[in-house]
Design an enzyme around this catalytic site. Sequence first.
Site, PDB file in Angstrom:
ATOM      1  N   GLU A 171     -52.602 -35.010 -45.519  1.00 35.05           N
ATOM      2  CA  GLU A 171     -53.847 -35.778 -45.379  1.00 35.05           C
ATOM      3  C   GLU A 171     -54.872 -35.084 -44.493  1.00 35.05           C
ATOM      4  O   GLU A 171     -56.065 -35.288 -44.699  1.00 35.05           O
ATOM      5  CB  GLU A 171     -53.594 -37.224 -44.957  1.00 35.05           C
ATOM      6  N   CYS A 205     -64.432 -51.060 -48.248  1.00 34.11           N
ATOM      7  CA  CYS A 205     -65.652 -50.729 -47.545  1.00 34.11           C
ATOM      8  C   CYS A 205     -65.790 -51.676 -46.372  1.00 34.11           C
ATOM      9  O   CYS A 205     -65.013 -52.615 -46.231  1.00 34.11           O
ATOM     10  CB  CYS A 205     -66.846 -50.942 -48.468  1.00 34.11           C
ATOM     11  N   HIS A 224     -30.706 -30.508 -56.284  1.00 35.83           N
ATOM     12  CA  HIS A 224     -30.863 -31.190 -57.570  1.00 35.83           C
ATOM     13  C   HIS A 224     -32.210 -30.864 -58.221  1.00 35.83           C
ATOM     14  O   HIS A 224     -32.624 -31.555 -59.141  1.00 35.83           O
ATOM     15  CB  HIS A 224     -30.699 -32.701 -57.381  1.00 35.83           C
ATOM     16  N   ASN A 268     -67.426 -55.403 -50.534  1.00 32.14           N
ATOM     17  CA  ASN A 268     -66.141 -54.769 -50.236  1.00 32.14           C
ATOM     18  C   ASN A 268     -65.130 -55.348 -51.207  1.00 32.14           C
ATOM     19  O   ASN A 268     -64.931 -56.557 -51.243  1.00 32.14           O
ATOM     20  CB  ASN A 268     -65.721 -55.089 -48.788  1.00 32.14           C
ATOM     21  N   GLY A 269     -64.506 -54.490 -52.011  1.00 24.96           N
ATOM     22  CA  GLY A 269     -63.512 -54.972 -52.966  1.00 24.96           C
ATOM     23  C   GLY A 269     -63.706 -54.303 -54.312  1.00 24.96           C
ATOM     24  O   GLY A 269     -64.379 -53.272 -54.414  1.00 24.96           O
ATOM     25  N   GLU A 310     -42.854 -38.271 -43.380  1.00 25.04           N
ATOM     26  CA  GLU A 310     -44.019 -38.493 -42.514  1.00 25.04           C
ATOM     27  C   GLU A 310     -44.695 -37.158 -42.178  1.00 25.04           C
ATOM     28  O   GLU A 310     -45.925 -37.057 -42.180  1.00 25.04           O
ATOM     29  CB  GLU A 310     -43.567 -39.230 -41.232  1.00 25.04           C
ATOM     30  N   TRP A 346     -66.124 -46.672 -49.185  1.00 27.43           N
ATOM     31  CA  TRP A 346     -65.053 -45.815 -49.678  1.00 27.43           C
ATOM     32  C   TRP A 346     -65.098 -45.987 -51.188  1.00 27.43           C
ATOM     33  O   TRP A 346     -64.867 -47.078 -51.711  1.00 27.43           O
ATOM     34  CB  TRP A 346     -63.708 -46.260 -49.120  1.00 27.43           C
ATOM     35  N   LYS A 377     -59.445 -45.197 -42.856  1.00 25.23           N
ATOM     36  CA  LYS A 377     -58.401 -45.636 -41.924  1.00 25.23           C
ATOM     37  C   LYS A 377     -57.697 -46.885 -42.456  1.00 25.23           C
ATOM     38  O   LYS A 377     -56.500 -47.035 -42.311  1.00 25.23           O
ATOM     39  CB  LYS A 377     -59.037 -45.906 -40.559  1.00 25.23           C
ATOM     40  N   ARG A 380     -63.217 -48.134 -42.431  1.00 22.21           N
ATOM     41  CA  ARG A 380     -62.964 -48.636 -43.778  1.00 22.21           C
ATOM     42  C   ARG A 380     -63.490 -47.705 -44.868  1.00 22.21           C
ATOM     43  O   ARG A 380     -63.336 -47.995 -46.057  1.00 22.21           O
ATOM     44  CB  ARG A 380     -63.642 -50.006 -43.947  1.00 22.21           C
ATOM     45  N   LYS A 394     -48.551 -36.329 -43.067  1.00 24.72           N
ATOM     46  CA  LYS A 394     -49.537 -35.915 -42.037  1.00 24.72           C
ATOM     47  C   LYS A 394     -50.215 -34.617 -42.455  1.00 24.72           C
ATOM     48  O   LYS A 394     -51.428 -34.483 -42.378  1.00 24.72           O
ATOM     49  CB  LYS A 394     -48.856 -35.653 -40.696  1.00 24.72           C
TER      50      LYS A 394
HETATM   51  O1  M6R Z   1     -52.981 -50.043 -41.617  1.00 24.97           O
HETATM   52  P1  M6R Z   1     -51.702 -49.753 -42.352  1.00 24.97           P
HETATM   53  O2  M6R Z   1     -50.585 -49.358 -41.458  1.00 24.97           O
HETATM   54  O3  M6R Z   1     -51.307 -50.855 -43.279  1.00 24.97           O
HETATM   55  O4  M6R Z   1     -52.041 -48.488 -43.246  1.00 24.97           O
HETATM   56  C1  M6R Z   1     -51.115 -47.987 -44.165  1.00 24.97           C
HETATM   57  C2  M6R Z   1     -51.516 -46.619 -44.640  1.00 24.97           C
HETATM   58  O5  M6R Z   1     -52.757 -46.659 -45.266  1.00 24.97           O
HETATM   59  C3  M6R Z   1     -51.572 -45.610 -43.486  1.00 24.97           C
HETATM   60  O6  M6R Z   1     -50.348 -45.525 -42.806  1.00 24.97           O
HETATM   61  C4  M6R Z   1     -51.935 -44.219 -44.015  1.00 24.97           C
HETATM   62  O7  M6R Z   1     -50.917 -43.737 -44.836  1.00 24.97           O
HETATM   63  C5  M6R Z   1     -52.219 -43.267 -42.858  1.00 24.97           C
HETATM   64  N1  M6R Z   1     -53.471 -42.608 -43.076  1.00 24.97           N
HETATM   65  C6  M6R Z   1     -51.159 -42.235 -42.688  1.00 24.97           C
HETATM   66  O8  M6R Z   1     -51.456 -41.347 -41.654  1.00 24.97           O
END
Ligand code: M6R
Length: 607
Positions: A486, A2, A502, A98-99, A479, A74, A602, A27, A483
């Site tokens: 998410e 958070c 496999h 936060n935590g 990747e 969050w 984020k 956050r 993308k």
């Molecule tokens: O800030 P960071 O690069 O450490 O974050 C790592 C992941 O949380 C981040 O890459 C996440 O997977 C993204 N939302 C992917 O698009």
Amino acid sequence: MCGIIGIIGAAPACPILVDGLKRLEYRGYDSAGLATLVVGRIERRRAEGKIANLEAVLAENPLSGTTGIGHTRWATHGSPSEANAHPHANAAVAVVHNGIIENFQTLKETLVAEGHVFESATDTEVIVHLVTRYLSQGLAPAEAATRAVGELAGAFALAMIFAGHSDLVIGARRGSPLAIGHGDGAMFLGSDALALAPLTKRICYLDDGDVVELTRDGAIIHDQAGALVERPIRETAVIGDAIGKGNFSHYMLKEIYEQPTVIGDTLASFINPASLEVSLPDLPVDFAALPHLQLLACGSSWHAALIARYWFESIARVPVEVDIASEFRYRAPVLAEGGAALAISQSGETADTLAALRLARQLGQTALAIVNVAESTLAREADGTLLTHAGPEVGVASTKAFTTQMTVLACLAIAAARARGVIDHQREAALSAAITEVPARVAEVLRHDAKLKELAEEIAAARHVLFLGRGTGYAVALEGALKLKEITYIPAEGFAAGEMKHGPIALIDNDIPIIVVAPSDQLFEKTASNMQEVIARGGRVIFLSDAEGIERLGDLAAASVEIPAVDAFVAPILYTIPVQLLAYHAAVIRGTDVDQPRNLAKSVTVE
Ligand code: M6R
């Protein structure tokens, strides 16, 4: 996980807190809330969902007061409801956190047995009751807070206000970061310098175990042992200007389009365009003698690490291992003496990545970091840091941060290869020339946007999507799948193309789009065979390749997108662009929240 903020000053706290929360929304955005002291009484406002919802509540029911705390959440413990929104409070104390309090269940049972009544399903609420227990035993707020904090296990950054104490905000941290902002006649607390940027440039960071008492005149800090300590105040370079979307409909699209520029900016700080030599800032590592490099990251940053492993091994002949940070911590890793660990993170605040790098350091490794946020915890803690110059990335889905991470890693691999004497100047120049070409080639790929938007129609309607690739293309496939998952919520998986037979090939039917990442490199023939295997079983392939690849196999695919022919070394950077755009357009078609998808944040600041 958070964002928290606290203020004690002369101006109305509420607008300042809301503005700070907007900067911390990266956050988490499950709920938001504020509490202030109004004539010595604790008053609070909370709302489920984004900060805009809290603003609506405040418009209906304003909050006065010049001392207050705020929170954007969050959810970890308890649903993202208003009842679980912070601050948690009673008549005596209000707390934002936060935590994660790992021993909250045991503490809660004891407190309930003592007669405390809980109103939420959160771990945080135990702190309110613990502090209240000690206040009612006659302890002053700072003593009560310190006693309560001493009973907590887990990670936390906290801010608290106390009824009847308008000149006091208490903060504490263990594990999660907490910054103090020094203003004129005002003091601030925040999860990071960005939250405080418009308020003051004078920032100090609490150490683990610190408890701080803020008054309008300053900060009194005690360390874990209770000793009075001072923490250095620095001028932060963080600029808190609001970042606009320009003419783009979403931050993600803007950030995708920024890639030619920010990859160029990143290259400019690592490659001399005249001599085509890589020059890195001094790092406390002798690559010539490095026995082992451990890469640590999460999410997209982990995908960048997977790609880098191919580079470090093939170009620099460095033994490399890549771990998801949250797994590394708990697998008793055996690391080479004199080795280095390199954490990769956009935010520099990812709790798992931070913890993994700390562990690697404890195990004798030199701790290196690649981060996008220069004053992040990771950057401050690492022995050596390289910066991506992506600029602020607002969209939750990482785009330009990912491609600039690859850019830095490519430069580092070249520098390591030179240091180890495994490439000559000519090869270095060839590799550097290839990477220097990337911004222009990425701009070319962006010209396929309209076509990718059309292809996204099929993706948006799919119930499941597969991405296939080999070598660095496998990491691009992972990747692409991440993308898509998410931001569209469509189940998507990335596979090593050779692994399909496999098991995963059983998934193939006429309804599953398969995106094949296949530059004409030394693996092309192998990938081509795997593509034929899925097509033979009715799979509809969207084929990403260069002119040569499309010439050879394009007829078999349902659709092809031509990516410029480049040195195989830099191909993963280029092939990332179409998978980003496919995901983006599919999300827009499905009407999801592209920049702030459900359940995500984020920056992931809890384990
Ligand atoms: O800030 P960071 O690069 O450490 O974050 C790592 C992941 O949380 C981040 O890459 C996440 O997977 C993204 N939302 C992917 O698009």
